[in-house]
Design an enzyme around this catalytic site. Structure first.
Site: not given
Ligand SMILES: *[C@@H]1O[C@H](CO)[C@@H](O)[C@H](O)[C@H]1NC(C)=O
Length: 290
Positions: A102, A278, A100, A196, A127, A191, A98, A115-117
């Site tokens: 967004e 992370r 992306d 956030g 991301e 949500d 995929e 936002h890309t992924n």
């Protein structure tokens, strides 16, 4: 005899190329949201809407294996908090690939987040997020995915913002064997999407509308287990040797690379490659490769 056959093939290929000039009636179908998705302007445009009960989306009729896909998009204006507009390529199944784009909405006057992924073999978590250097709700801008055997390049109005390279030799999976469809959608993600999830959609402003225009797929169409590429695609090294340019061999020139780095320095707001919280054990392999 032979000449005639060749001319015939070229003529047919030209028809194919013309058909790829992007008509939503021919190339796309509304895949969910019923009449919340509408093809407009004789097929040049497509509007997606979102109301309290549903969003909407469309997908390309064709599947592609490599190509340059352009979409012009005008995002939900005003208070777009909670809305997410997407434009992406995806294959099917649990080990899907995929790519992306967004667009996460915001309250009036506050910036959208782009936002890309990239997912390979079902695994995403790559991301990168950006601010845009223009107001994406005022007019149409062109968002492009250049996908060839060596690169996935994300571009905004022709400026590259991200280059995911083929590092298969170093053990990083690359999307290169699963055909993908083009998808776009407008949906409610209040949500999590805006600040956030603290800011919710303002349904008194619904229906929300995102407009798509001039979809163009200069791409190899997947059909019956084979790739059919547009004329001139430099799929073979021999064909490529004599020429230059074209998306099949596209990579970043020094100048495009410098522009991309400039955009990343000024406008990137999140990068998984630098998120040491992370990845306390070290960032993913592709982050350390150039
Ligand atoms: C919305 O605006 C706020 C304040 O400027 C910003 O922190 C946030 O990143 C913006 N975008 C989203 C999707 O929340």
């Amino acid at each position: 005899m032979r000449t005639v056959a060749v001319i015939g093939i070229v003529a047919m290929a030209c028809l194919v190329a013309v058909a790829q000039g992007g008509n939503f009636f021919q190339d796309a179908e509304i895949s969910w949201g019923q009449d919340r998705g509408k093809i407009v302007d004789g097929g040049r445009g497509l509007d997606l809407t979102l109301d309290r009960s549903s969003g909407s989306g469309f997908q390309s009729k064709n599947e592609y294996l490599f190509g340059k896909i352009d979409m012009q998009i005008k995002l939900v204006p005003g208070n777009s908090a909670g809305t997410v507009t997407t434009f992406y390529l995806s294959s099917q199944g649990s080990t899907h690939d995929e790519i992306d784009f967004e667009f996460l909405g915001n309250v009036t006057g506050e910036p959208y987040t782009l936002h890309t992924n990239v997912f390979t073999q079902g695994q995403g978590q790559r991301e990168q997020q950006f601010r845009l250097w223009f107001d994406p709700t005022q007019s149409f801008h062109t968002y492009s995915i250049i996908w060839n055997p060596q690169h996935v390049i994300f571009a905004v109005d022709g400026t590259p913002i991200r280059d995911f390279k083929n590092h298969e030799a170093r053990g990083v999976a690359f999307p290169k064997s699963q055909p993908m469809r083009v998808y776009a959608s407008l949906w409610n993600a209040d949500d999590w999407a805006t600040q956030g999830g603290r800011v919710k959609a303002d349904w008194s402003k619904a229906p929300f509308v995102a407009s798509f225009r001039n979809y163009n797929a200069d791409a190899c169409v997947w059909s019956n287990g084979a790739r059919r590429c547009p004329v001139g695609t430099m799929e073979t090294a021999a064909a490529a040797a004599g020429r230059s340019g074209g998306w099949w061999n596209q990579e970043l020139s020094d100048m495009s690379y410098r522009r991309m780095r400039w955009v990343q320095r000024k406008f990137m707001i999140y990068n998984y490659c630098t998120d040491l919280k992370r990845y306390p054990q070290g960032v993913p392999a592709e982050c350390k490769l150039r």
